[in-house]
Design an enzyme around this catalytic site. Sequence first.
Site, PDB file in Angstrom:
ATOM      1  N   CYS A   1       0.836  -1.207   0.000  1.00  0.00           N
ATOM      2  CA  CYS A   1       0.000   0.000   0.000  1.00  0.00           C
ATOM      3  C   CYS A   1       0.872   1.258   0.000  1.00  0.00           C
ATOM      4  O   CYS A   1       2.050   1.231   0.362  1.00  0.00           O
ATOM      5  CB  CYS A   1      -0.878  -0.051   1.257  1.00  0.00           C
ATOM      6  SG  CYS A   1      -1.773   1.454   1.679  1.00  0.00           S
TER       7      CYS A   1
ATOM      8  N   SER B   1       0.902   3.626   2.058  1.00  0.00           N
ATOM      9  CA  SER B   1       1.413   3.962   3.390  1.00  0.00           C
ATOM     10  C   SER B   1       2.725   3.251   3.680  1.00  0.00           C
ATOM     11  O   SER B   1       3.566   3.749   4.426  1.00  0.00           O
ATOM     12  CB  SER B   1       0.384   3.605   4.470  1.00  0.00           C
ATOM     13  OG  SER B   1      -0.818   4.301   4.257  1.00  0.00           O
TER      14      SER B   1
ATOM     15  N   HIS C   1       5.357   5.424   2.409  1.00  0.00           N
ATOM     16  CA  HIS C   1       5.691   6.491   3.361  1.00  0.00           C
ATOM     17  C   HIS C   1       6.709   5.990   4.386  1.00  0.00           C
ATOM     18  O   HIS C   1       7.613   6.718   4.787  1.00  0.00           O
ATOM     19  CB  HIS C   1       4.435   6.984   4.081  1.00  0.00           C
ATOM     20  CG  HIS C   1       3.472   7.711   3.201  1.00  0.00           C
ATOM     21  ND1 HIS C   1       3.866   8.619   2.240  1.00  0.00           N
ATOM     22  CD2 HIS C   1       2.114   7.676   3.135  1.00  0.00           C
ATOM     23  CE1 HIS C   1       2.792   9.100   1.621  1.00  0.00           C
ATOM     24  NE2 HIS C   1       1.728   8.545   2.136  1.00  0.00           N
TER      25      HIS C   1
ATOM     26  N   HIS D   1       0.848  -3.693   6.483  1.00  0.00           N
ATOM     27  CA  HIS D   1      -0.231  -3.436   7.438  1.00  0.00           C
ATOM     28  C   HIS D   1      -1.584  -3.824   6.850  1.00  0.00           C
ATOM     29  O   HIS D   1      -2.619  -3.428   7.364  1.00  0.00           O
ATOM     30  CB  HIS D   1      -0.240  -1.954   7.812  1.00  0.00           C
ATOM     31  CG  HIS D   1      -0.509  -1.080   6.620  1.00  0.00           C
ATOM     32  ND1 HIS D   1       0.445  -0.817   5.675  1.00  0.00           N
ATOM     33  CD2 HIS D   1      -1.643  -0.484   6.201  1.00  0.00           C
ATOM     34  CE1 HIS D   1      -0.083  -0.058   4.728  1.00  0.00           C
ATOM     35  NE2 HIS D   1      -1.349   0.157   5.019  1.00  0.00           N
TER      36      HIS D   1
END
Lengths: 362, 362
Positions: free
Chosen positions: B40, B42, B45, B62
């Site tokens: 994903c 994220s 990031h 996650h």
Amino acid sequence: MQMRAAVLWEPHSPLRIESVTLPDPGPRDVLVRIVGSGVCGSDVHVLHGQLPFYDCPIVPGHEAAGVVEAIGSEVTAVATGDHVILGWIPGCGSCQSCWDGHPERCPNLGFSGALYDGRTRIRVGDEAIGSMAHIGGFAEYALVGERTCIKIREDAPLERVCLIGCGVATGYGSVFLRAGVQPGATALVIGCGGVGLNVIQFLDLAAATTIIAVDVHPAKLELARTMGATHVVDASSVDVADAVRELTAGVGVDHAFEVISTAATIRQAYEVTRPGGQVTVVGVAPPGEEVSLPATLRKTVTGGGPAGTQWGVTPMLVDLYMAGKVKLDELVSRERPLDGVNDAFADLAAGRVARTVLLPHT
Amino acid sequence: MQMRAAVLWEPHSPLRIESVTLPDPGPRDVLVRIVGSGVCGSDVHVLHGQLPFYDCPIVPGHEAAGVVEAIGSEVTAVATGDHVILGWIPGCGSCQSCWDGHPERCPNLGFSGALYDGRTRIRVGDEAIGSMAHIGGFAEYALVGERTCIKIREDAPLERVCLIGCGVATGYGSVFLRAGVQPGATALVIGCGGVGLNVIQFLDLAAATTIIAVDVHPAKLELARTMGATHVVDASSVDVADAVRELTAGVGVDHAFEVISTAATIRQAYEVTRPGGQVTVVGVAPPGEEVSLPATLRKTVTGGGPAGTQWGVTPMLVDLYMAGKVKLDELVSRERPLDGVNDAFADLAAGRVARTVLLPHT
């Protein structure tokens, strides 16, 4: 017929009390004898020429209540003798927005000084005079559309419940309809004028447990306590962010209500709200003003002014007042006759009053 | 026990597949054999060091689902053999925010790479390794807290429903929980990556009738159509404001979803939303980034990232998938083994995939 009305001939000039002409009611018109008419901050915007959809000459005033004196041939919603609050967002009643309960989004009935049919009613000699918000409340009578009339119970004092037409309904709408404040919430209100004080009283009614009122006038902060504030902050001498931090264990408030509408105070409201909380901008900032916010937007920011927050609530609010659950008497700092209108604006500008109610027939 | 996991030793470096040590489950721990793990934005990031609460070394990932392999002595919510999606906002379960259904506001259980008890589990030699989002999904197993496990039906394919753990739940939460989209709504989605595509499919499920997808990758716009977009706009060649004006009779959309999280696209979303409409910022802008908005705020702006929009919806979303009402297969562009994780990130950066699902045991 002839009547007296307070006319704004050009922005930034005093209102002049004129003898004006009203025609007989058209088929869908209602003639209302105005008993009480509140003097609100939005009227100040008109006086300063800050609402570009209103041309002068115009009769300001949009927070009025009275008694139906005569009706047009096709009017069915009210009858002669009915007590009414005049509502400043009538909507057309027939479009998707109006059916959805959002007359404030009605594309067919905006603000222009004219009534629902696009025509003005008031004349001085040959000159057409507009009516603010389809009403023109600073006058002895108002000739309005049927949908502007909200019929209410007859035992309520019209010189008090007139306030429900704008300031009170806006406070209610901001707290209950827009923000959806829940019991136990913590809240901040920046600006304790006529509208901010109503936000405070509805926060109290919503069972918010921490209600922090912010202003720079000690007298307004005192009134804020009367209306239900649990804490008051004089922003001229106390840092608001520090005060909120201390009162909320460092978390920030669940809800901040900004009732001044400057970029600086909107930003301040955002800063002191907890992540996931909500900032409700109740007033209307001047066109072109920008506010800078953190792009993470961890808080909900919502506004649209009174037109985005109020509506549809008036008879119920009268019931709440009559049941002792909504305060109106405390909001009326002073009553004046119609020719005291310019003094009322001077009081408002100086922060001496929450609301003045004009009594046009005294 | 020993297992293989993808470890980020320092930001901006490739992940390295390491043999790491996991202790036996503590009293409230659950050992989950990971079957599928989505890659994903994220995670990107984390790789770029943009989430300051995560220190290296750490196992990213996650958005995972798997089978309970073992439980600690005090665990009651799941049993060995249960199928689970791992939820990345467990919350403490006991505070006011968690009781209110808002674990994303839980003050007791933030993000740090540690589990609920403040301790990490994974070791390489003597070195402690963090687990992203209380999970660390890029591994063969995850040792997680009981509240991270969301038990689901056993007939659902884990290598597909793993996507529900983040991207799908975020799309659902944004449309249904945060924005509250109603049938007949008009909507715009800026950014058609893994999350934006889910926003689109839930707008379709919400019976929005105009769903305008904006991106600069033609392949993503094609996928947007598959997920339910009624119109697509290639922002590299078409003016978005012009396109929205034309598609909404000049009014603007009821809802704009911004799924990129730059100040420029948030502003763009605001501009093309009608007065009274809502802008939902789904992603998380970098710390310090500011967005300038008209201070009138005639539109609601809300954000907070996935943590502000998702939660509490997972087993129901599995049911929707199994009933054919939510699309997951279309979102999985590619499956890869664990050691393909760096290739999956390269695909994501190049806009070649919506989602890669890692299959750690193949």
